[in-house]
Design a protein around this motif. Structure first.
Motif, PDB file in Angstrom:
ATOM      1  N   TRP A 191       1.901   1.587  -3.816  1.00 14.51           N
ATOM      2  CA  TRP A 191       0.934   1.831  -4.891  1.00 14.51           C
ATOM      3  C   TRP A 191       0.061   3.060  -4.665  1.00 14.51           C
ATOM      4  O   TRP A 191      -0.644   3.495  -5.575  1.00 14.51           O
ATOM      5  N   HIS A 192       0.128   3.675  -3.484  1.00  7.12           N
ATOM      6  CA  HIS A 192      -0.690   4.875  -3.303  1.00  7.12           C
ATOM      7  C   HIS A 192      -0.177   6.036  -4.163  1.00  7.12           C
ATOM      8  O   HIS A 192      -0.913   6.980  -4.459  1.00  7.12           O
ATOM      9  N   TYR A 193       1.119   5.966  -4.608  1.00  8.03           N
ATOM     10  CA  TYR A 193       1.630   6.999  -5.523  1.00  8.03           C
ATOM     11  C   TYR A 193       0.927   6.884  -6.877  1.00  8.03           C
ATOM     12  O   TYR A 193       0.503   7.896  -7.462  1.00  8.03           O
TER      13      TYR A 193
ATOM     14  N   HIS B  31     -13.438   3.834  -9.452  1.00  6.57           N
ATOM     15  CA  HIS B  31     -13.764   5.222  -9.794  1.00  6.57           C
ATOM     16  C   HIS B  31     -13.513   5.483 -11.279  1.00  6.57           C
ATOM     17  O   HIS B  31     -14.213   6.269 -11.913  1.00  6.57           O
TER      18      HIS B  31
ATOM     19  N   LEU C 186      -3.944   8.277 -10.705  1.00  4.69           N
ATOM     20  CA  LEU C 186      -5.219   7.838 -11.271  1.00  4.69           C
ATOM     21  C   LEU C 186      -6.377   8.722 -10.824  1.00  4.69           C
ATOM     22  O   LEU C 186      -7.288   9.011 -11.598  1.00  4.69           O
ATOM     23  N   HIS C 187      -6.365   9.149  -9.562  1.00  2.00           N
ATOM     24  CA  HIS C 187      -7.465   9.956  -9.039  1.00  2.00           C
ATOM     25  C   HIS C 187      -7.391  11.410  -9.509  1.00  2.00           C
ATOM     26  O   HIS C 187      -8.421  12.047  -9.754  1.00  2.00           O
TER      27      HIS C 187
ATOM     28  N   LEU D 144      -4.615  -1.921  -7.084  1.00  2.00           N
ATOM     29  CA  LEU D 144      -5.017  -0.517  -7.152  1.00  2.00           C
ATOM     30  C   LEU D 144      -6.547  -0.394  -7.190  1.00  2.00           C
ATOM     31  O   LEU D 144      -7.219  -1.197  -7.842  1.00  2.00           O
ATOM     32  N   PRO D 145      -7.114   0.614  -6.539  1.00  2.00           N
ATOM     33  CA  PRO D 145      -8.563   0.862  -6.663  1.00  2.00           C
ATOM     34  C   PRO D 145      -8.891   1.461  -8.025  1.00  2.00           C
ATOM     35  O   PRO D 145      -8.388   2.526  -8.383  1.00  2.00           O
ATOM     36  N   LEU D 146      -9.729   0.758  -8.787  1.00  2.00           N
ATOM     37  CA  LEU D 146     -10.030   1.187 -10.154  1.00  2.00           C
ATOM     38  C   LEU D 146     -11.510   1.477 -10.377  1.00  2.00           C
ATOM     39  O   LEU D 146     -11.897   1.885 -11.472  1.00  2.00           O
TER      40      LEU D 146
ATOM     41  N   ALA E 117       0.822  -1.219   0.000  1.00  2.00           N
ATOM     42  CA  ALA E 117       0.000   0.000   0.000  1.00  2.00           C
ATOM     43  C   ALA E 117       0.852   1.262   0.000  1.00  2.00           C
ATOM     44  O   ALA E 117       0.518   2.251  -0.667  1.00  2.00           O
TER      45      ALA E 117
ATOM     46  N   ASP F  91      -1.936   5.518  -7.313  1.00  2.00           N
ATOM     47  CA  ASP F  91      -3.342   5.832  -7.056  1.00  2.00           C
ATOM     48  C   ASP F  91      -3.576   7.346  -7.161  1.00  2.00           C
ATOM     49  O   ASP F  91      -4.616   7.802  -7.664  1.00  2.00           O
ATOM     50  N   THR F  92      -2.605   8.119  -6.715  1.00  2.00           N
ATOM     51  CA  THR F  92      -2.721   9.580  -6.827  1.00  2.00           C
ATOM     52  C   THR F  92      -2.799  10.011  -8.281  1.00  2.00           C
ATOM     53  O   THR F  92      -3.597  10.892  -8.651  1.00  2.00           O
TER      54      THR F  92
END
Length: 885
Positions: free
Chosen positions: A134-136, A164, A141-142, A160-162, A131, A138-139
């Motif tokens: 991969w939060h980099y 959204h 992507l958001h 990764l949360p996809l 985590a 994620d930033t």
């Protein structure tokens, strides 16, 4: 602090493989998706060519790109940021720092400052599972920088949360189905690897590998090994396939299986005895395993294929993986393997999944149990529709003594009714006749006689002797009054013959009766064949909404286990035909491609040439006439091989029309000889397609009076049978005959009738085939002065209707100004191009030296001609029509 090592090999794309395949189809899809601002994820198991495709795409990019192949080491955030910093080619001296946040701020600043787009390609994304790392991503992507375009490859779903992205329409996911090699790509790859194979061998290879690129390459290597050892092409390909599976087993063992926990490997081996399994069967076969946890782990590793159903999910393994697992267990513990087959069989029998049960009993070598199930549950076996499994089992038990052979023969005949395999149907007839000659007494003699008759009537339909098929079915219906499924099938046979002869009204009535009766008997899969026939009739009659609703409802039919898979073929085929008629050609191509994949997966079925026939029609509609010609040539080859002479004649008629359209006279003499033979043989009981092609040929030969005489008969038949699609074709032919004698106004009157008919009933065929030559004349019909001169009573069809029905067909023509019913002016096209570059109305006015109000007028004209309401929609439509090239 010790800094992580920077590995340069992770910052460059892989080299193109030796004798590889450039996957233009997928590269174009990736380009289009990135241009639309989407994030692309290639998510497929090991060996599907994800890295190779990414590398090809990177080398194709015109602008800057950054490549990053991840390893597990990048789960340490500093290692990830160092490699990302280097991939973006930021100053190397800035990387001599242990401060990750400083590197991250430099990365973000660089991306925000870029004016030109930069594409970030990330390979092996599934390895990034920490985590804090991969939060980099994620930033990004958001809240993505405007210049950043992102494409990644992963085995299984990345952490990764996809969701959204999916919600916002920004995620394009290409899975194993999209990345699989299609038949044409398999052929091209074979040529690149110096492997010369016939079409049938390529189809078998495509079906057996399910398009898995690594499996196909192993097969080619096995073929080359055999060729090298003998010096000549191998006649028997079965040893090649066995060797290819051996290569694949070694590959999967080295790359995946040996790295799995022992308990998970055991679960894989035990469940691999089933072709398809659900959680219940998995618990039966792997009792000591937490099944839910094992399934979740396999999904994360992308080692399992999920087949969703309404109430539960089923799973299967890719054939190569299943073979590897099966061989592992068979070599280690063959007794345990046979016991597992028996466990699976008994469980499936309790669940009333009879075809799967007899498959398992067959693998356990319990043929008495197989024959017992066939004897008691023959009707259910047909209803389940697992064609490959059932035919394999029947082959295996053939000749086994001690059973009422009539039961086996009737069951096999019922299977043939689904597969349309003429050779097997003839064999069934011979078997039934032989049993009768031996004076064996079946328990249901009328059922046996009905079976003989529906086999004969089906053979007559497939073999092109349609009047004889009608007579046989009528005689059987009169002779056997018993109300059963066999009688309903006879009605279906009559409906097929009637529809082929163009008698749509009685065909619809008899098919509807058969459908209601078979649904009453509980058949749910087989009825898809009837639904397809009814849908085709309704499409020809212009009842597009009714046909589409019928075809959509096929998906809602209940299925036992995975039994619906074969019958799903007919749903995709029907959807492809409806979409083709509606001129939604991209969607039609996708639906027919899905039908092709399913047809390839059922080698006992002769469905493939029918799919190819409709694909050829699609190619012509798209203007791809060389591909259409090649497809129809292949249809005729396969139709001869399968003795499907009705289809052979249909394809021949279409080829004759295409030969005229492409000024290719070499084909016509042979086709005319065939036409005259059929005319003598069947006493003018010919297919409408044959009559229509014959009239076009007579016009080409200058026999216009003869052409007009036959045309009048065709028009009368079309009107009597409400065959509006045939009527449309005759109106176009009528216009051509008027033009030949210089009667241009009469030609326009015929085209007006065709135009109104097409718009009323949604016939995109108006401009798909010969009608394409009338494009300019049809445009004239939209002009008020022309309509007034011709005294046309009906108003011109609304522009919105014209664009919605015909615009997709016209996309991609040679000249951009023919991409619309009403073309853009030069100034409108220039405004559109400046809009695509992001210029505002004021900037456009200044650059073109025109007033702001003039710019708005041009834009309003653009919106009207493109049938859109805003800039984004206009640009999307313009790209689709290739107006910005």
């Amino acid at each position: 602090m010790h800094l992580p090592a920077l590995k340069p090999n992770q910052l460059r794309p892989p080299a193109d493989p030796h004798k590889g395949l450039l996957r233009i189809r997928l590269l174009d899809q990736l380009t289009s998706a990135l241009d639309d601002g989407a994030v692309i994820l290639l998510q497929a198991p090991l060996g599907y060519g994800k890295s190779t495709l990414l590398g090809q795409f990177a080398r194709r990019l015109a602008g800057p790109f950054a490549w990053l192949r991840l390893t597990r080491a990048e789960n340490q955030p500093l290692a990830l940021l160092l490699h990302l910093h280097a991939a973006l080619q930021l100053p190397a001296q800035a990387r001599d720092t242990p401060q990750g946040e400083l590197l991250w701020s430099q990365i973000l600043a660089d991306l925000e400052a870029r004016q030109a787009p930069v594409t970030l390609l990330i390979d092996d994304l599934h390895l990034l599972n920490a985590a804090q790392a991969w939060h980099y991503l994620d930033t990004l992507l958001h809240d993505p920088p405007a210049a950043l375009r992102l494409i990644a490859a992963s085995e299984g779903p990345p952490p990764l949360p996809l969701a959204h992205l999916r919600r916002n329409g920004r995620l394009v996911l290409l899975g194993a189905r999209e990345l699989a090699l299609d038949s044409e790509e398999t052929r091209q790859l074979a040529l690149a690897r110096d492997v010369r194979l016939g079409s049938d061998a390529l189809y078998q290879l495509r079906a057996g590998s399910e398009g898995w690129p690594s499996g196909v390459l192993f097969w080619f290597e096995a073929y080359r090994e055999a060729l090298h050892s003998t010096g000549q092409p191998p006649a028997d390909l079965r040893p090649i396939t066995r060797q290819a599976y051996a290569h694949a087993r070694q590959f999967l063992e080295e790359e995946r299986l040996r790295h799995l926990p022992t308990a998970l490997r055991s679960f894989l081996e035990h469940t691999a005895v089933a072709q398809v399994f659900d959680a219940g069967l998995a618990r039966e076969l792997a009792a000591d395993t937490d099944v839910a946890a094992a399934l979740r782990q396999l999904q994360r590793l992308d080692l399992i294929i999920e087949v969703p159903h309404a109430s539960h999910a089923e799973y299967r393994y890719h054939p190569a993986l299943r073979n590897s697992l099966y061989q592992r267990l068979e070599q280690r513990d063959p007794q345990r393997l046979r016991l597992l087959h028996r466990q699976a069989a008994n469980w499936l029998l309790v669940q009333r999944r009879y075809t799967e049960a007899i498959y398992q009993f067959g693998r356990a070598r319990d043929l008495d149990a197989v024959l017992g199930i066939v004897d008691r549950h023959g009707f259910e076996l047909l209803r389940e529709g697992k064609v490959n499994t059932l035919v394999d089992v029947l082959d295996e038990v053939a000749g086994h003594a001690g059973n009422d052979s009539f039961t086996l023969a009737v069951t096999e005949a019922s299977t043939v009714m689904v597969t349309n395999d003429i050779a097997q149907a003839c064999q069934c007839l011979r078997q039934l006749y032989a049993l009768q000659r031996r004076q064996a007494v079946p328990r249901h003699p009328e059922r046996v006689q009905q079976t003989v008759m529906f086999l004969r009537s089906r053979l007559a339909y497939l073999g092109g002797n349609l009047a004889h098929g009608l007579a046989l079915a009528a005689r059987a219906l009169q002779q056997f009054g018993q109300h059963n499924a066999a009688r309903s099938v006879l009605y279906f046979d009559r409906a097929n013959c009637l529809a082929a002869l163009g008698q749509l009204q009685p065909a619809h009535a008899e098919a509807s009766r058969a459908l209601v009766e078979l649904q009453g008997f509980g058949l749910s899969g087989y009825t898809n064949l009837l639904q397809l026939l009814l849908g085709q009739i309704e499409l020809a009659q212009g009842a597009s909404e009714a046909a589409w609703a019928r075809l959509q409802n096929m998906a809602e039919l209940p299925a036992a286990g995975s039994s619906g898979r074969f019958y799903e073929l007919f749903r995709h085929l029907g959807k492809g035909l409806a979409l083709l008629q509606a001129n939604q050609l991209t969607q039609a191509r996708h639906a027919l491609a899905q039908a092709e994949v399913l047809a390839l997966g059922f080698p006992h079925s002769a469905a493939l040439p029918w799919v190819f026939h409709h694909q050829a029609c699609l190619h012509w509609a798209l203007g791809e006439t060389s591909q259409a010609k090649a497809r129809w040539a292949e249809v005729r080859r396969l139709a001869l091989q399968y003795r499907l002479f009705t289809l052979y004649r249909q394809a021949g008629a279409w080829l004759a029309r295409l030969a005229l359209r492409d000024n290719d006279p070499d084909y016509l003499p042979g086709w005319l000889d065939q036409w005259h033979w059929c005319n003598r043989q069947y006493d003018q009981q010919l297919l409408p397609e044959e009559w229509l092609a014959y009239v076009w040929v007579q016009r080409h030969l200058g026999q216009r009076d003869k052409a007009r005489q036959i045309l009048a008969t065709l028009q009368a038949q079309a009107q009597a049978q409400l065959n509006r699609r045939l009527l449309l074709d005759t109106l176009l032919l009528d216009a051509a005959l008027h033009q030949d004698r210089g009667a241009h106004d009469d030609a326009l009157h015929s085209l007006e009738q065709a135009l109104q008919l097409a718009c009323q009933h949604g016939f995109g065929q108006l401009l798909q085939y010969e009608g394409d030559a009338f494009l300019e004349a049809l445009r004239q019909l939209l002009l008020p002065q022309v309509r007034e001169r011709l005294a046309l009573a009906a108003p011109a069809p609304p522009r919105e209707r014209l664009n919605s029905l015909f615009r997709p067909l016209l996309a991609g023509r040679e000249h951009a100004d023919s991409a619309l019913i009403v073309p853009l002016s030069r100034r409108e096209l220039e405004v559109l191009q400046r809009m695509a570059r992001g210029q505002s109305n004021g900037q456009i006015a200044e650059a073109m030296f025109i007033s702001l109000s003039t710019v708005k007028t041009h834009i309003n004209n653009l919106f009207r001609k493109l049938d859109v309401v805003d800039r984004d929609s206009a640009l999307c439509s313009a790209r689709e029509l290739q107006l910005l090239n």
